[in-house]
Design an enzyme around this catalytic site. Structure first.
Site, mmCIF file in Angstrom:
data_model
loop_
_atom_site.group_PDB
_atom_site.id
_atom_site.type_symbol
_atom_site.label_atom_id
_atom_site.label_comp_id
_atom_site.label_asym_id
_atom_site.label_seq_id
_atom_site.Cartn_x
_atom_site.Cartn_y
_atom_site.Cartn_z
ATOM 1 N N ASN A 9 0.872 -1.184 0.000
ATOM 2 C CA ASN A 9 0.000 0.000 0.000
ATOM 3 C C ASN A 9 0.903 1.226 0.000
ATOM 4 O O ASN A 9 1.515 1.550 1.013
ATOM 5 C CB ASN A 9 -0.898 -0.024 1.234
ATOM 6 C CG ASN A 9 -1.715 1.249 1.369
ATOM 7 O OD1 ASN A 9 -1.768 2.070 0.448
ATOM 8 N ND2 ASN A 9 -2.353 1.423 2.523
ATOM 9 N N TRP A 10 0.984 1.887 -1.140
ATOM 10 C CA TRP A 10 1.911 3.021 -1.265
ATOM 11 C C TRP A 10 1.370 4.293 -0.623
ATOM 12 O O TRP A 10 2.088 5.282 -0.526
ATOM 13 C CB TRP A 10 2.225 3.281 -2.749
ATOM 14 C CG TRP A 10 2.998 2.183 -3.411
ATOM 15 C CD1 TRP A 10 3.533 1.061 -2.813
ATOM 16 C CD2 TRP A 10 3.348 2.097 -4.799
ATOM 17 N NE1 TRP A 10 4.194 0.293 -3.746
ATOM 18 C CE2 TRP A 10 4.090 0.897 -4.974
ATOM 19 C CE3 TRP A 10 3.114 2.905 -5.905
ATOM 20 C CZ2 TRP A 10 4.590 0.507 -6.219
ATOM 21 C CZ3 TRP A 10 3.613 2.513 -7.146
ATOM 22 C CH2 TRP A 10 4.342 1.332 -7.297
ATOM 23 N N LYS A 11 0.105 4.294 -0.248
ATOM 24 C CA LYS A 11 -0.496 5.498 0.351
ATOM 25 C C LYS A 11 -0.250 6.689 -0.591
ATOM 26 O O LYS A 11 -0.284 6.518 -1.793
ATOM 27 C CB LYS A 11 0.041 5.705 1.772
ATOM 28 C CG LYS A 11 -0.100 4.419 2.600
ATOM 29 C CD LYS A 11 0.144 4.593 4.068
ATOM 30 C CE LYS A 11 -0.042 3.243 4.769
ATOM 31 N NZ LYS A 11 0.066 3.334 6.217
ATOM 32 N N HIS A 95 -9.354 1.249 4.883
ATOM 33 C CA HIS A 95 -8.069 1.391 5.578
ATOM 34 C C HIS A 95 -8.261 2.303 6.801
ATOM 35 O O HIS A 95 -9.066 3.235 6.761
ATOM 36 C CB HIS A 95 -7.027 1.982 4.632
ATOM 37 C CG HIS A 95 -5.648 1.937 5.204
ATOM 38 N ND1 HIS A 95 -5.201 2.875 6.109
ATOM 39 C CD2 HIS A 95 -4.653 1.037 5.054
ATOM 40 C CE1 HIS A 95 -3.964 2.559 6.467
ATOM 41 N NE2 HIS A 95 -3.606 1.447 5.844
ATOM 42 N N GLU A 97 -6.633 4.667 7.904
ATOM 43 C CA GLU A 97 -6.446 6.103 7.621
ATOM 44 C C GLU A 97 -7.708 6.694 7.007
ATOM 45 O O GLU A 97 -8.045 7.844 7.261
ATOM 46 C CB GLU A 97 -5.212 6.294 6.718
ATOM 47 C CG GLU A 97 -3.933 6.107 7.523
ATOM 48 C CD GLU A 97 -2.767 5.521 6.748
ATOM 49 O OE1 GLU A 97 -2.769 5.570 5.509
ATOM 50 O OE2 GLU A 97 -1.838 5.002 7.404
ATOM 51 N N GLU A 167 -5.270 -4.940 10.454
ATOM 52 C CA GLU A 167 -4.238 -3.932 10.678
ATOM 53 C C GLU A 167 -4.517 -3.217 11.999
ATOM 54 O O GLU A 167 -5.298 -2.256 12.030
ATOM 55 C CB GLU A 167 -4.243 -2.904 9.544
ATOM 56 C CG GLU A 167 -3.968 -3.499 8.179
ATOM 57 C CD GLU A 167 -3.373 -2.464 7.222
ATOM 58 O OE1 GLU A 167 -2.300 -2.746 6.682
ATOM 59 O OE2 GLU A 167 -3.947 -1.380 7.048
ATOM 60 N N GLY A 173 2.682 2.270 10.842
ATOM 61 C CA GLY A 173 3.626 3.377 10.726
ATOM 62 C C GLY A 173 4.344 3.712 12.017
ATOM 63 O O GLY A 173 4.973 4.758 12.131
ATOM 64 N N SER A 213 3.649 -2.174 10.244
ATOM 65 C CA SER A 213 5.101 -2.256 10.436
ATOM 66 C C SER A 213 5.701 -3.601 10.012
ATOM 67 O O SER A 213 6.598 -4.121 10.686
ATOM 68 C CB SER A 213 5.477 -1.912 11.879
ATOM 69 O OG SER A 213 5.050 -0.596 12.196
ATOM 70 N N GLY A 234 3.034 -1.167 4.265
ATOM 71 C CA GLY A 234 3.078 0.265 3.966
ATOM 72 C C GLY A 234 4.500 0.702 3.646
ATOM 73 O O GLY A 234 5.005 0.462 2.544
ATOM 74 N N GLY A 235 5.152 1.314 4.606
ATOM 75 C CA GLY A 235 6.473 1.916 4.395
ATOM 76 C C GLY A 235 7.475 1.028 3.673
ATOM 77 O O GLY A 235 8.149 1.470 2.733
HETATM 78 P P1 13P Z 1 3.237 0.400 7.681
HETATM 79 O O1 13P Z 1 3.739 -0.900 7.071
HETATM 80 O O2 13P Z 1 3.996 1.599 7.180
HETATM 81 O O3 13P Z 1 3.129 0.299 9.159
HETATM 82 O O4 13P Z 1 1.731 0.607 7.124
HETATM 83 C C1 13P Z 1 0.841 -0.447 7.206
HETATM 84 C C2 13P Z 1 -0.361 -0.101 6.436
HETATM 85 O O5 13P Z 1 -1.099 0.803 6.783
HETATM 86 C C3 13P Z 1 -0.637 -0.876 5.216
HETATM 87 O O6 13P Z 1 -1.907 -0.609 4.713
#
Ligand code: 13P
Length: 255
Positions: A9-11, A95, A97, A167, A173, A213, A234-235
């Site tokens: 997920n590149w956000k 998600h 967010e 999640e 994050g 994470s 994510g990251g």
């Molecule tokens: P991180 O891997 O950066 O913690 O993000 C997880 C995430 O929100 C994937 O959708």
């Protein structure tokens, strides 16, 4: 039966150019990986270009959100049919967010999930508790509510084809991954509920991903848990090398 599933997920990261460069590199890095489902979720602007760059490869493409109406006066929104036509096969729904910053409720998640399925997209439906909810010992009740309301009205055949991502909000994050035992416990609970509500067959085919994470050095212990079928990253999905490492280390005997 369920091969590992790793989605990035590149956000709100990567321009069209950066996204295409990434996918070209990833394509060659994972070209020999046949036993992992690999998906990247770029921002809307890059979905089409990424789908073109990933054409005839083992990399699938997801959008990060959708609106449930087919078309109309909904400024700023994108429909499931538009996403599908742009070349994506998957779409992330609910998600944390989106829930926290943009007001997506379980009812909205439900509408988006149905719209995605209706257009032939595979939704990746995200659920998970906040830190306060975990500390109040409400984790399993929150997951129950999110599953029940978010997936309301789906039949067993539809459930079998969707992806659910657990999640925990406190792990996103933050560098604070859930322990394998914590992830395993939540996933086992989710699978149990899906069995009760949709039947064992469908529940056993549904992929359950962990997100929060995930890094190359913790993916192996997470997917060693019986009900953890992969990860929503994510990251660490923004870098070809670390994402490829996660893909490669997610391989295990299929369950
Ligand atoms: P991180 O891997 O950066 O913690 O993000 C997880 C995430 O929100 C994937 O959708």
């Amino acid at each position: 039966m369920r091969i590992p599933f790793i989605a990035g997920n590149w956000k709100m990261f990567k321009t069209v150019h950066e996204a295409v460069v990434f996918v070209k590199e990833l394509r060659s890095a994972v070209k020999d990986v046949a036993d992992v489902e690999i998906v990247v979720a770029p921002p809307f602007t890059a979905v089409h270009a990424v789908a073109e760059a990933a054409r005839n490869s083992n990399i699938g493409v997801a959008a990060q959100d959708l609106y449930w109406e087919r078309e109309g006066a909904f400024t700023g929104e994108v429909s499931a049919a538009m996403i599908k036509e742009a070349g994506a096969e998957y779409v992330i729904v609910g998600h944390s967010e989106r829930r926290r910053l943009f007001g997506d409720t379980d009812a909205i998640v439900n509408r988006k999930t149905s719209a995605a399925i209706g257009a032939g997209l595979t939704p990746i439906v995200c659920i998970g508790e906040t830190l306060e909810e975990r500390e109040r010992n409400e984790t399993l009740a929150i997951l129950d509510r999110q599953i029940k309301d978010g997936l309301d009205g789906l039949g067993a055949p539809q459930l079998a084809d969707i992806v659910v991502a657990y999640e925990p909000v406190w792990a996103i994050g933050t560098g604070r991954t859930a322990t394998a035992a914590q992830a395993g416990e939540a996933h086992a609970h989710i699978r149990k509920r899906l069995r009760q509500w949709f039947g064992a067959d469908a529940a056993d085919r549904c992929h359950l991903l962990y997100g929060g994470s995930v890094k190359p050095d913790n993916i192996a212990e997470l997917v060693a848990e019986a009900d953890v079928d992969g990860a929503l990253v994510g990251g660490a999905s923004l870098d070809v090398k670390s994402f490829t490492e996660i893909v490669v280390r997610s391989r295990r005997a299929a369950v």
